[in-house]
Design a protein around this motif. Structure first.
Motif, short mmCIF file in Angstrom:
data_model
loop_
_atom_site.label_atom_id
_atom_site.label_comp_id
_atom_site.label_asym_id
_atom_site.label_seq_id
_atom_site.Cartn_x
_atom_site.Cartn_y
_atom_site.Cartn_z
N GLN A 12 39.02 45.40 37.94
CA GLN A 12 38.71 44.35 36.98
C GLN A 12 39.50 43.08 37.29
OE1 GLN A 12 38.51 45.71 32.81
NE2 GLN A 12 38.47 47.81 33.59
N LEU A 13 40.74 43.24 37.75
CA LEU A 13 41.52 42.09 38.19
C LEU A 13 40.88 41.45 39.42
CD1 LEU A 13 45.09 43.57 37.72
CD2 LEU A 13 44.19 41.56 36.54
N ALA A 14 40.37 42.29 40.32
CA ALA A 14 39.69 41.77 41.52
C ALA A 14 38.43 41.00 41.12
CB ALA A 14 39.33 42.91 42.46
N ALA A 15 37.78 41.42 40.03
CA ALA A 15 36.60 40.69 39.56
C ALA A 15 36.97 39.28 39.12
CB ALA A 15 35.94 41.46 38.41
N LEU A 16 38.14 39.11 38.50
CA LEU A 16 38.61 37.78 38.13
C LEU A 16 38.82 36.91 39.37
CD1 LEU A 16 41.16 38.64 35.28
CD2 LEU A 16 38.79 37.89 35.05
N ASP A 17 39.39 37.50 40.42
CA ASP A 17 39.56 36.77 41.68
C ASP A 17 38.20 36.40 42.27
OD1 ASP A 17 42.31 36.57 41.89
OD2 ASP A 17 42.54 38.47 42.93
N PHE A 18 37.25 37.32 42.18
CA PHE A 18 35.90 37.05 42.68
C PHE A 18 35.32 35.81 42.00
CE2 PHE A 18 31.38 37.30 43.14
CZ PHE A 18 31.12 38.04 44.30
N ILE A 19 35.45 35.76 40.68
CA ILE A 19 34.92 34.62 39.92
C ILE A 19 35.61 33.32 40.32
CG2 ILE A 19 34.86 33.58 37.61
CD1 ILE A 19 34.33 36.41 36.50
N ALA A 20 36.94 33.34 40.38
CA ALA A 20 37.68 32.11 40.71
C ALA A 20 37.37 31.63 42.12
CB ALA A 20 39.18 32.35 40.54
N CYS A 21 37.17 32.57 43.04
CA CYS A 21 36.87 32.19 44.43
C CYS A 21 35.43 31.69 44.57
CB CYS A 21 37.09 33.38 45.36
SG CYS A 21 38.82 33.82 45.61
N ALA A 22 34.50 32.39 43.95
CA ALA A 22 33.10 32.01 44.08
C ALA A 22 32.81 30.68 43.39
CB ALA A 22 32.20 33.11 43.51
N SER A 23 33.54 30.36 42.32
CA SER A 23 33.32 29.12 41.57
C SER A 23 34.03 27.92 42.18
CB SER A 23 33.79 29.27 40.12
OG SER A 23 32.99 30.21 39.43
#
Length: 599
Positions: A497-508
Motif C-alpha cells: 500500500q505504501l508502494a501504491a502511494l509512490d506509484f501515484i506520486a511518480c505517475a502524476s
C-alpha cells in the motif's frame, strides 16, 4: 530483487508484526517545518525578489542558513549561491538527517560522505548556481516525441464481440501471486488474459505472504474489487471466491496446483492450452501458485493483448483509502488542489478537484515537480558486485551480505571468471548511485531548487550516500515528509500500500526519472504515463552503459560537454517507438493492441 531461499505462503487474514519496507524514517527536509505548508516560500519557485524573504528559512540537512544579509541582486546572490553550494559539497560530515542506512543488520554507525566524482560535483555546483535565475529550458518539462506520434488510449472498449465470451465456463482459475505490488499487478492482468484464453472463471487473485515484504494485504486492500469486476464483466467471468463445493478441496493433493516450476517463464498460449486446459476440464479448477511472469508477450492473439491493456490501464483502480492519501501527496507538493491532467483523474478519481479554485488561480498554478525512482537498495548493490567508492569496509560489508542472502551467487562466482568492477560498470551493470543521479539531473539543466519526490527510500549507505544529492538538490521530499504520522499510520506494515502511494506520486509527476530501466515500478509507471499522459508526461531513462562511458572521463570532461552528452543520451531514450516483438505491453503500450492512431 528478492532474497534467495525465502519461503512464501498464502497471506494470513491479518498480520500485526510485519515491518513495512517503505517506512525507513527517511527525514529529508527542505525547511525546518513539515513540507505541508507552514513556510509560505515553500511550494512555489523563488524569484529574485524572494531571495531575502524566502531563503531565510530554507534548511538543508536540518541546518538553517541565514542568508538574509545577502544582497538581493541576482549577480551578488549568484556568487553567494555558488559558494554556498560548493561549501555544502566540501564540508565535513554533519549531523544525520534521519536517513536510515539500508545495510546489513550489524551496520549502525554514521559514515563519512562518499563522493566518487569530486570534480564533476564541483562543476555541477557552479553550474546550478549560475543558472538559478536564468530562464529555465521549457523542454525539460515536455515530452519531445510522443505527442506528435498521434497515439491515444483506446483499450477501454468491450472486447467480447471478438473473443466470444461463452455462457458456460470451463472451470475456475485460482491465482496466488508472489512478489510486491508491481509484480502482483502484472500477474493480475496476465491472469485475466489467461482466463479469457481458457474460457475460465477467474477468482479474484490472492497475494502470497512473503517473509521479505511482510505484508498481509490482499486484492481488496489495494484495488477496488467491484470496479475491477464491473469493468471487465463483458470480457471475462470474475468471481470473488470459489463456489462452496470447491472451497474444501485440497487443490495440491489432487494434483491441480501449478507452480512456477511447472510452467516456463514467458510461456505461450499454446503451452497453457496443451498442459493446463485438460486439467481444468477434468477437475473444474486449477491453482497457479506464484505466477510470476508466466505468460509471454508474443506471440499472443491481438484481443488477449488488448484485454491485458484494459486490465492494467482501466480496470485496476486503487482503493479510496489509497486514492485519498495519494491526493494529499500530489496536492501538497504542487501547492495546488485541482487535477492537471488525465493522469490525475485516472489515479485519484473523485479525490481531486477537476476545476481549479479561485485560490489556486491566485497562487498562479501548480508547482512543477520531478519524481525519482532511485534504485540503490542494499540487495541490488550487493548483487551487482560493483565498487561504489566506499573502500575496504564497504567491500567487506557487501560480501558478508552476499554470503547471507545470495548463497547461490557465491557458489556461481567460485566457478566463473572474475569480472572487474570497472568492466561491470562500463558494461552498464552497476546501479546508479545518488551522486550519479544528481549529476544527470544537473547535466540536463534542472535547477538547484527543483522539487523532487523520492520514491522508495531504501538507500544503501543512508546519509553518506545522499549527501551529494541533497547538496545539489535540497528540495527533496518523500511520502514520509509530506504526510503526517497520523496520515501514514493506516499504511504501517503494509509495504504494497505504501508502494501504491509512490506509484501515484511518480505517475502524476511533471517529469518521472528512473535509474534502473529493469525495475518493475519504473516500467509500469512509465507505461502508465505513456498511455494516459497525452504526450505531456516525459520520462527520463538514463542508459547506464553510455553514462558510464561519460563518467569515465570525469577528470577531464568539461561541464558543457558533459551536459550535451547527457542530454543526447536522455533524448534518444525518449524517442517515440512502438512496442517491439516480445516487449512488455505494460511498459510499451504504444501499439495497436493498446492505443489507436488519432491521425
Amino acid at each position: 530483487m528478492g532474497k534467495q531461499g525465502v519461503s512464501r505462503s498464502l497471506r494470513p487474514e491479518s498480520q500485526s508484526d510485519g515491518m513495512s519496507l517503505g517506512m525507513k524514517d527517511y527525514q529529508i527536509r527542505c525547511c525546518s517545518e513539515n513540507f505541508c505548508g507552514n513556510n509560505p516560500s515553500i511550494g512555489r519557485r523563488l524569484s529574485g525578489d524572494d531571495v531575502n524573504s524566502g531563503l531565510k528559512t530554507v534548511s538543508v540537512h536540518g541546518l538553517k542558513h541565514d542568508v538574509s544579509k545577502i544582497s538581493a541582486s541576482k549577480g551578488s546572490y549568484g556568487i553567494s549561491l555558488v559558494n554556498l553550494i560548493i561549501r555544502r559539497n566540501t564540508s565535513p560530515a554533519r549531523k544525520s538527517i534521519g536517513i536510515k542506512d539500508d545495510n546489513g543488520p550489524n551496520v549502525h554507525k554514521e559514515k563519512s560522505p562518499i563522493q566518487m566524482y569530486d570534480r564533476l560535483v564541483h562543476l555541477a555546483s557552479v553550474s546550478l548556481a549560475k543558472i538559478e535565475f536564468k530562464q529555465e529550458k521549457s523542454s525539460l518539462w515536455k515530452e519531445p516525441y510522443l505527442q506528435a506520434s498521434g497515439w491515444v488510449p483506446c483499450a477501454d472498449g468491450n472486447i467480447v464481440s471478438d473473443l466470444g465470451k461463452f455462457d458456460k465456463t470451463n472451470g475456475y482459475i485460482v491465482v496466488s501471486a508472489n512478489g510486491g505490488l508491481n509484480q502482483q499487478r502484472v500477474a493480475i492482468c496476465n491472469a485475466v488474459a489467461l482466463a479469457s484464453l481458457l474460457n475460465a472463471t477467474l477468482v479474484i487473485p490472492r497475494f502470497l505472504y512473503s517473509n521479505v515484504w511482510k505484508d498481509p494485504s490482499q486484492f481488496g486492500d489495494i484495488y477496488q474489487e467491484d470496479y475491477f469486476m464491473n469493468t471487465l464483466k463483458d470480457d471475462v467471468h470474475i468471481v470473488k471466491e470459489l463456489p462452496s463445493y470447491l472451497k474444501s478441496v485440497d487443490l495440491e493433493a489432487i494434483g491441480i496446483q501449478i507452480t512456477d516450476a511447472d510452467i516456463a517463464k514467458e510461456a505461450k498460449p499454446t503451452d497453457y492450452i496443451r498442459t493446463v486446459l485438460p486439467l481444468l476440464l477434468q477437475n473444474g479448477v486449477v491453482h497457479f501458485l506464484g505466477f510470476g511472469n508466466r505468460l509471454g508477450f508474443d506471440p499472443i492473439p491481438f484481443n488477449l493483448q488488448k484485454l491485458r491493456c484494459k486490465c492494467n490501464f482501466h480496470a485496476l483502480k486503487f482503493t479510496h483509502k489509497i486514492q485519498q492519501v495519494g491526493s494529499l501527496l500530489v496536492k501538497r507538493i504542487r501547492k495546488y488542489e485541482a487535477a492537471k491532467s488525465m493522469l490525475d483523474k485516472q489515479l485519484l478519481g473523485n479525490f481531486i478537484d477537476y476545476v481549479a479554485s479561485k485560490e489556486d488561480k491566485v497562487v498562479g498554478g501548480p508547482v512543477k515537480y520531478l519524481a525519482l525512482h532511485l534504485r540503490f537498495e542494499v540487495d541490488m548493490v550487493a548483487y551487482s558486485l560493483c565498487d561504489f567508492g566506499g573502500g575496504e569496509d564497504e567491500k567487506k560489508e557487501l560480501q558478508a551480505y552476499r554470503e547471507i542472502h545470495f548463497p547461490l551467487l557465491i557458489e556461481r562466482l567460485k566457478k566463473s571468471r572474475t569480472i572487474s568492477s570497472t568492466e561491470l560498470r562500463m558494461s552498464g551493470r552497476c546501479p546508479l548511485t545518488p551522486e550519479e543521479a544528481a549529476l544527470v539531473l544537473a547535466g540536463l539543466g534542472f535547477k538547484h531548487r527543483t522539487y523532487i519526490y523520492l520514491a522508495g527510500s531504501h538507500i544503501y549507505g543512508g546519509n553518506s550516500r545522499m549527501r551529494t544529492f541533497t547538496n545539489l538538490y535540497p528540495n527533496l521530499v518523500t511520502k514520509e515528509t509530506l504526510l503526517t504520522p497520523s496520515e501514514l499510520a493506516p499504511f504501517q506494515n503494509f509495504s504494497s500500500q505504501l508502494a501504491a502511494l509512490d506509484f501515484i506520486a511518480c505517475a502524476s509527476a511533471d517529469v518521472f526519472a528512473m535509474t534502473d530501466s529493469g525495475s518493475q515500478l519504473s516500467s509500469l509507471v512509465s507505461g502508465f504515463r505513456t498511455y494516459h499522459g497525452g504526450g505531456n508526461a516525459p520520462t527520463l531513462r538514463p542508459n547506464k552503459k553510455r553514462l558510464a562511458a561519460i563518467l569515465s572521463e570525469n577528470k577531464t570532461i568539461g561541464w558543457k560537454t558533459f551536459g550535451d552528452r547527457v542530454s543526447k543520451m536522455i533524448e534518444e531514450g525518449q524517442r517515440s517507438r512502438t512496442r517491439g516483438f516480445g516487449r512488455s505491453i505494460y511498459r510499451h503500450p504504444m501499439c495497436p493492441e493498446c492505443m489507436c492512431k488519432s491521425h
